[in-house]
Design a protein around this motif. Structure first.
Motif, mmCIF file in Angstrom:
data_model
loop_
_atom_site.group_PDB
_atom_site.id
_atom_site.type_symbol
_atom_site.label_atom_id
_atom_site.label_comp_id
_atom_site.label_asym_id
_atom_site.label_seq_id
_atom_site.Cartn_x
_atom_site.Cartn_y
_atom_site.Cartn_z
ATOM 1 N N LYS A 7 101.418 -47.613 -59.565
ATOM 2 C CA LYS A 7 102.699 -48.138 -60.017
ATOM 3 C C LYS A 7 103.433 -48.686 -58.810
ATOM 4 N N ASP A 8 103.695 -50.006 -58.809
ATOM 5 C CA ASP A 8 104.348 -50.672 -57.679
ATOM 6 C C ASP A 8 103.631 -50.353 -56.363
ATOM 7 N N GLY A 9 102.307 -50.329 -56.431
ATOM 8 C CA GLY A 9 101.497 -50.100 -55.239
ATOM 9 C C GLY A 9 101.323 -48.651 -54.858
ATOM 10 N N ARG A 10 102.001 -47.744 -55.552
ATOM 11 C CA ARG A 10 101.932 -46.314 -55.225
ATOM 12 C C ARG A 10 100.958 -45.611 -56.161
ATOM 13 N N LEU A 11 100.121 -44.740 -55.588
ATOM 14 C CA LEU A 11 99.170 -43.979 -56.382
ATOM 15 C C LEU A 11 99.874 -42.817 -57.073
#
Length: 315
Positions: free
Chosen positions: A291-295
């Motif tokens: 999500k938005d580059g975050r795992l």
């Protein structure tokens, strides 16, 4: 003025695969560069990321003499990544985990699918002696089974989904047998990677700079813990067939060690060498969500008593 696809691809080449450099060339924000690259990936246009540090540049030179690409890099801003490993495909019907994998792929429509090693088994070209008079499948029979199963997985994915294959120790048996017995035919005989043009093969794949995916690293019951602790990143590995997620946190933030289990049946004939010993192995696979580059916390699809469960529901 918005860049055309052709202009963006040209900027990517000019920037030599560095998102930061592409942002400088185009005037785009770095998030916009990643988003544009992902849109192109969905259409089957894959622009690979390369390291920009002096160390990375040196590693790129050294990698040219490796048998397989040392490390591939990619970005997933939003979406799922399905990771399976240790299929050890032999001729016969699909396993419960394999059936579940196809269903989950069709449902989630992942941004990327990763085969994390030991897809090919190589029973007849193993360095180990036979167990007795049993007749494991030939290399051709195994290869035909792998081709069928891997093509089914590719067909289950949406068109243009990147397909990655990190080489496992069993996969190595295919090329090693050729190198030992027919080394002079290099470039004439087809390697394992030539048999599977849909899949990009390498030793490892790094996602978003913070998730390292490779077939194996540490061994033992604490392998997932040691992998993420010593690797300094979220580490996703196969090889041990245990199917587990171990969280860890320190001053750099929260991360996980993930074991992707086995797509095979732990009681299958490929594993006669266990001599019917008790084993912690578990059939299943892993799903990463970004999500938005975050795992976000990794999830497992796990086979329990012959039924595959994912997110609390039978698949």
């Amino acid at each position: 003025m918005a860049l055309s696809d052709e202009q963006f691809i040209a900027a990517w080449r000019e920037g030599r695969g560095s998102p930061d450099r592409v942002a400088e060339i185009t005037g785009m924000g770095i998030r916009g560069v990643y988003s544009r690259r992902q849109k192109l990936s969905r259409r089957g246009i894959n622009l690979e990321t390369v390291a920009t540090t002096p160390q990375g540049a040196a590693q790129a030179v050294y990698t040219q003499s490796w048998s397989y690409t040392r490390e591939r890099q990619a970005t997933v801003e939003n979406g799922h990544v399905v990771i399976f490993s240790d299929a050890h495909f032999w001729p016969g019907s699909r396993t419960v985990a394999n059936e579940a994998l196809l269903k989950v792929i069709k449902t989630l429509k992942p941004a990327r699918i990763i085969a994390n090693g030991d897809i090919f088994d190589g029973a007849r070209i193993s360095r180990h002696d036979p167990h007795g008079w049993g007749q494991p499948p030939s290399v051709k029979e195994e290869l035909d089974a792998c081709l069928e199963r891997m093509h089914e997985i590719a067909l289950a994915a949406k068109r243009g989904t990147p397909l990655d294959w990190n080489i496992g120790n069993h996969d190595q048996r295919f090329d090693r047998a050729l190198a030992i017995n027919a080394g002079q035919y290099d470039g004439v005989l087809e390697r394992l990677s030539d048999k599977f043009p849909e899949w990009e093969m390498a030793w490892s794949l790094r996602l978003n700079g913070s998730v390292m995916i490779k077939h194996r690293q540490a061994n033992g019951v604490h392998a997932t813990y040691n992998n993420t602790l010593k690797g300094g990143l979220t580490m996703v590995t196969g090889h041990l067939h245990r199917l587990a997620v171990t969280p860890w946190a320190d001053y750099t933030g929260r991360r996980w060690g993930v074991d992707t289990g086995t797509l095979a049946d732990p009681l299958g004939p490929q594993f006669e060498y266990l001599e019917n010993n008790a084993t912690p192995w578990c059939s299943g696979f892993a799903v990463l969500t970004f999500k938005d580059g975050r795992l976000l916390p990794p999830e497992l699809c796990e086979v329990i008593d012959g039924v595959a469960y994912f997110r609390g529901e039978a698949v």
